[in-house]
Design a protein around this motif. Structure first.
Motif, PDB file in Angstrom:
ATOM      1  N   GLY A  59       0.797  -1.185  -0.025  1.00  0.00           N
ATOM      2  CA  GLY A  59       0.042  -0.016   0.002  1.00  0.00           C
ATOM      3  C   GLY A  59       0.892   1.237  -0.235  1.00  0.00           C
ATOM      4  O   GLY A  59       0.783   2.222  -0.779  1.00  0.00           O
ATOM      5  N   HIS A  60       1.806   1.272   0.828  1.00  0.00           N
ATOM      6  CA  HIS A  60       2.774   2.287   0.987  1.00  0.00           C
ATOM      7  C   HIS A  60       3.527   2.746  -0.342  1.00  0.00           C
ATOM      8  O   HIS A  60       3.713   3.376  -0.854  1.00  0.00           O
ATOM      9  N   LYS A  61       4.044   1.497  -0.766  1.00  0.00           N
ATOM     10  CA  LYS A  61       4.927   1.747  -2.125  1.00  0.00           C
ATOM     11  C   LYS A  61       4.027   2.066  -3.333  1.00  0.00           C
ATOM     12  O   LYS A  61       4.509   2.963  -4.368  1.00  0.00           O
ATOM     13  N   THR A  62       2.917   1.770  -3.479  1.00  0.00           N
ATOM     14  CA  THR A  62       1.841   1.895  -4.528  1.00  0.00           C
ATOM     15  C   THR A  62       1.844   3.461  -4.610  1.00  0.00           C
ATOM     16  O   THR A  62       1.892   3.982  -5.716  1.00  0.00           O
ATOM     17  N   LEU A  63       1.754   4.091  -3.644  1.00  0.00           N
ATOM     18  CA  LEU A  63       1.285   5.700  -3.360  1.00  0.00           C
ATOM     19  C   LEU A  63       2.667   6.228  -3.707  1.00  0.00           C
ATOM     20  O   LEU A  63       2.832   7.473  -4.296  1.00  0.00           O
ATOM     21  N   ALA A  64       3.745   5.774  -2.981  1.00  0.00           N
ATOM     22  CA  ALA A  64       5.072   6.557  -3.230  1.00  0.00           C
ATOM     23  C   ALA A  64       5.761   6.488  -4.391  1.00  0.00           C
ATOM     24  O   ALA A  64       6.314   7.377  -5.072  1.00  0.00           O
ATOM     25  N   ARG A  65       5.344   5.757  -5.382  1.00  0.00           N
ATOM     26  CA  ARG A  65       5.751   5.665  -6.498  1.00  0.00           C
ATOM     27  C   ARG A  65       5.134   6.916  -7.361  1.00  0.00           C
ATOM     28  O   ARG A  65       5.937   7.412  -8.204  1.00  0.00           O
ATOM     29  N   ALA A  71       6.901  14.931  -6.999  1.00  0.00           N
ATOM     30  CA  ALA A  71       8.018  15.489  -6.394  1.00  0.00           C
ATOM     31  C   ALA A  71       9.194  16.180  -7.494  1.00  0.00           C
ATOM     32  O   ALA A  71       9.357  17.077  -7.359  1.00  0.00           O
ATOM     33  N   ALA A  72       9.077  15.170  -8.497  1.00  0.00           N
ATOM     34  CA  ALA A  72       9.860  15.529  -9.648  1.00  0.00           C
ATOM     35  C   ALA A  72       9.485  16.746 -10.365  1.00  0.00           C
ATOM     36  O   ALA A  72      10.342  17.325 -11.172  1.00  0.00           O
ATOM     37  N   MET A  73       8.276  17.183 -10.338  1.00  0.00           N
ATOM     38  CA  MET A  73       7.764  18.239 -10.990  1.00  0.00           C
ATOM     39  C   MET A  73       7.620  19.514 -10.043  1.00  0.00           C
ATOM     40  O   MET A  73       7.327  20.594 -10.496  1.00  0.00           O
ATOM     41  N   LEU A 102      -1.155   2.786   2.588  1.00  0.00           N
ATOM     42  CA  LEU A 102      -1.289   3.612   1.446  1.00  0.00           C
ATOM     43  C   LEU A 102      -1.742   5.028   2.303  1.00  0.00           C
ATOM     44  O   LEU A 102      -1.410   6.121   1.768  1.00  0.00           O
ATOM     45  N   LEU A 103      -2.978   4.950   3.224  1.00  0.00           N
ATOM     46  CA  LEU A 103      -3.648   6.103   3.631  1.00  0.00           C
ATOM     47  C   LEU A 103      -2.638   6.864   4.816  1.00  0.00           C
ATOM     48  O   LEU A 103      -2.792   7.986   4.780  1.00  0.00           O
ATOM     49  N   LEU A 168      10.538   7.069   0.804  1.00  0.00           N
ATOM     50  CA  LEU A 168       9.664   8.355   1.193  1.00  0.00           C
ATOM     51  C   LEU A 168      10.141   9.482   0.075  1.00  0.00           C
ATOM     52  O   LEU A 168      11.129   9.831  -0.338  1.00  0.00           O
ATOM     53  N   PRO A 169       8.884   9.750  -0.747  1.00  0.00           N
ATOM     54  CA  PRO A 169       9.142  10.595  -1.786  1.00  0.00           C
ATOM     55  C   PRO A 169       9.600  11.966  -1.298  1.00  0.00           C
ATOM     56  O   PRO A 169       9.460  12.612  -0.118  1.00  0.00           O
ATOM     57  N   ARG A 170      10.426  12.753  -2.280  1.00  0.00           N
ATOM     58  CA  ARG A 170      11.168  13.860  -2.241  1.00  0.00           C
ATOM     59  C   ARG A 170      10.323  15.197  -2.276  1.00  0.00           C
ATOM     60  O   ARG A 170      10.824  15.959  -2.960  1.00  0.00           O
ATOM     61  N   ILE A 171       9.137  15.178  -1.650  1.00  0.00           N
ATOM     62  CA  ILE A 171       8.295  16.278  -2.069  1.00  0.00           C
ATOM     63  C   ILE A 171       8.923  17.649  -1.504  1.00  0.00           C
ATOM     64  O   ILE A 171       8.810  18.484  -2.309  1.00  0.00           O
ATOM     65  N   GLU A 172       9.222  17.734  -0.317  1.00  0.00           N
ATOM     66  CA  GLU A 172       9.968  18.983   0.141  1.00  0.00           C
ATOM     67  C   GLU A 172      10.936  19.373  -0.694  1.00  0.00           C
ATOM     68  O   GLU A 172      11.231  20.622  -1.134  1.00  0.00           O
ATOM     69  N   LEU A 173      12.013  18.451  -1.245  1.00  0.00           N
ATOM     70  CA  LEU A 173      12.972  18.749  -2.007  1.00  0.00           C
ATOM     71  C   LEU A 173      12.498  19.440  -3.217  1.00  0.00           C
ATOM     72  O   LEU A 173      13.150  20.569  -3.790  1.00  0.00           O
ATOM     73  N   GLY A 174      11.585  18.794  -3.909  1.00  0.00           N
ATOM     74  CA  GLY A 174      10.850  19.274  -5.299  1.00  0.00           C
ATOM     75  C   GLY A 174      10.425  20.879  -4.957  1.00  0.00           C
ATOM     76  O   GLY A 174      10.798  21.657  -5.802  1.00  0.00           O
ATOM     77  N   PHE A 175       9.628  21.073  -3.817  1.00  0.00           N
ATOM     78  CA  PHE A 175       9.234  22.285  -3.578  1.00  0.00           C
ATOM     79  C   PHE A 175      10.499  23.606  -3.663  1.00  0.00           C
ATOM     80  O   PHE A 175      10.664  24.420  -4.333  1.00  0.00           O
ATOM     81  N   ALA A 176      11.811  22.830  -3.042  1.00  0.00           N
ATOM     82  CA  ALA A 176      12.953  23.481  -2.816  1.00  0.00           C
ATOM     83  C   ALA A 176      13.597  23.897  -4.122  1.00  0.00           C
ATOM     84  O   ALA A 176      14.508  24.919  -4.345  1.00  0.00           O
TER      85      ALA A 176
END
Lengths: 276, 276
Positions: A59-65, A71-73, A102-103, A168-176
């Protein structure tokens, strides 16, 4: 099942006018935002096996992908839709643990589960669709790298799917990186193949001078493995990179897509489903 | 493969800032529009078999399933993402024919293929994600049916997946129902189950007085079959229905979700993946 899942969905989002329970989810975009969209399979026997992965891991990895692409955008994840086919031998406990995994990740990044499709199959099949939002015109793209730019990755490389169950997706890094990186993508098919792709669409070549190998892995795995879930980006050399960035080389002029390491071309042997 | 598919993609749409070839597709929403989103599996062995379906049929039906949900919301389809896993025995010709089937239907309704995911599996797996647009606040929903409303379907019922390989989604009908229907959904799991769902979320019951059975099929198939791809909707009895609409009964007060035919309750035995 749908009712049970629906009751667990947190957080909510006022832009989601209608979530689970209709033919479609209804979303009211905010003015001044571009939306970004991605979809990713996670398939039993291809991306995981049920002896190595728990239901929560899956569940975790499904969403993490999907989140790794967001994040890359440089985007903020908004909502997701899940297509899930269950195998005959999974029970209610398995399904509940899958959704918990997932949740929990969804909640960490403020992603609403807004719908999807349920089916059955002989193996577990997951396909996640994720929507992200970014200020108009500010999404990071793969194209845009220029000769002279430095190339960075967000962590040591070499992971393989067998051991990397909860990236763990790099969401904060994407913002930065928004407004700072000239090109960006996520590393999900291996550095050699992914950097080749970034250079190809940017019309440039790359000269690598170091490969940060994760402890316990080989340089081959770091170059050609496909399970890093790190970001790969370029930015003008004079610009200060965010904390934790590892510089691995420079963008140079040359045949578009060529990647050199210490003066020698490296083969693009990352994880390509159609070259195996 | 990605390059080959990408070259074939027609039409374009100015709201699609970036399509195939990046980590995400980038979409710039138009002001005053709500977006609707759906995702649907089409799986070998569940929704089709490769002896009965050609590659073109599979490509067509993959998208048709998603478009049928968009039609049910009264929305105009905009773009789609495709997750496709190929089996070892499909060749380049098969893949090209699959995309031809999908892109021909896409072109008919102005849908852009904006990205997706490619993988491999022991069987062909398709998951389509479709985005539609509708003027703000005007999307049709399942909830909203009221006692006294008439119930309609858009065609005779009873189809089964074995013979219905190229359904045509009722997009134009969806437009015509906008602002007129009180509730709407697509018939994809059988009338008995789908009408039960519509009545449940609307908090009403239904009294059917006729079932329009497709020639060559039985009333059982018309009630409980799951491959109609027609719309099911309700509207105030005094309102003129669009051409081709078939009135099948009325919404009545009663236990939410109960469906009666000629005075007797009918079981909800449509195609439910978790009741088989």
């Amino acid at each position: 099942l749908i009712r049970r899942v629906s009751a667990k969905v947190q957080p909510r989002n006022p832009k989601l006018i209608r979530g689970i329970g209709d033919d479609c989810a209804i979303w009211r975009p905010a003015p001044g935002e571009d939306l970004v969209f991605t979809t990713d399979f996670l398939l039993d026997g291809v991306h995981f096996t049920r002896d190595l992965y728990s239901a929560r891991d899956i569940g975790h990895k499904t969403l993490a992908r999907g989140l790794s692409d967001i994040a890359a955008m440089g985007a903020a994840p908004q909502f997701c839709l899940l297509s899930l086919a269950l195998a005959p031998d999974v029970d209610r406990r398995w399904v509940d643990a899958f959704y918990s995994g997932l949740l929990k990740l969804a909640s960490r990044f403020g992603v609403v589960l807004a719908g999807g499709d349920l089916s059955h199959s002989d193996r577990v099949l997951c396909d996640i669709f994720v929507c992200g939002a970014v200020p108009k015109g500010r999404a990071l793209q793969r194209r845009g790298a220029r000769p002279g730019d430095s190339i960075y990755v967000s962590g040591r490389l070499g992971r393989c799917w067998r051991e990397y169950r909860r990236p763990l997706p790099r969401i904060e890094l994407g913002f930065a990186l928004r407004g700072r990186a000239s090109a960006c993508m996520d590393l999900s098919d291996g550095l050699s193949l992914d950097l080749h792709r970034l250079c190809t669409v940017s019309g440039v070549a790359a000269a690598l001078d170091r490969i940060p190998v994760r402890r316990g892995f080989t340089i081959e795995q770091a170059l050609h493995g496909g399970e890093d879930y790190e970001l790969l980006w370029t930015m003008p050399a004079r610009r200060q990179p965010p904390r934790g960035a590892i510089r691995i080389g420079s963008i140079v002029e040359g045949p578009p897509g060529r990647v050199m390491l210490e003066g020698k071309p490296i083969p693009t042997r990352g994880y390509d489903h159609f070259r195996q």
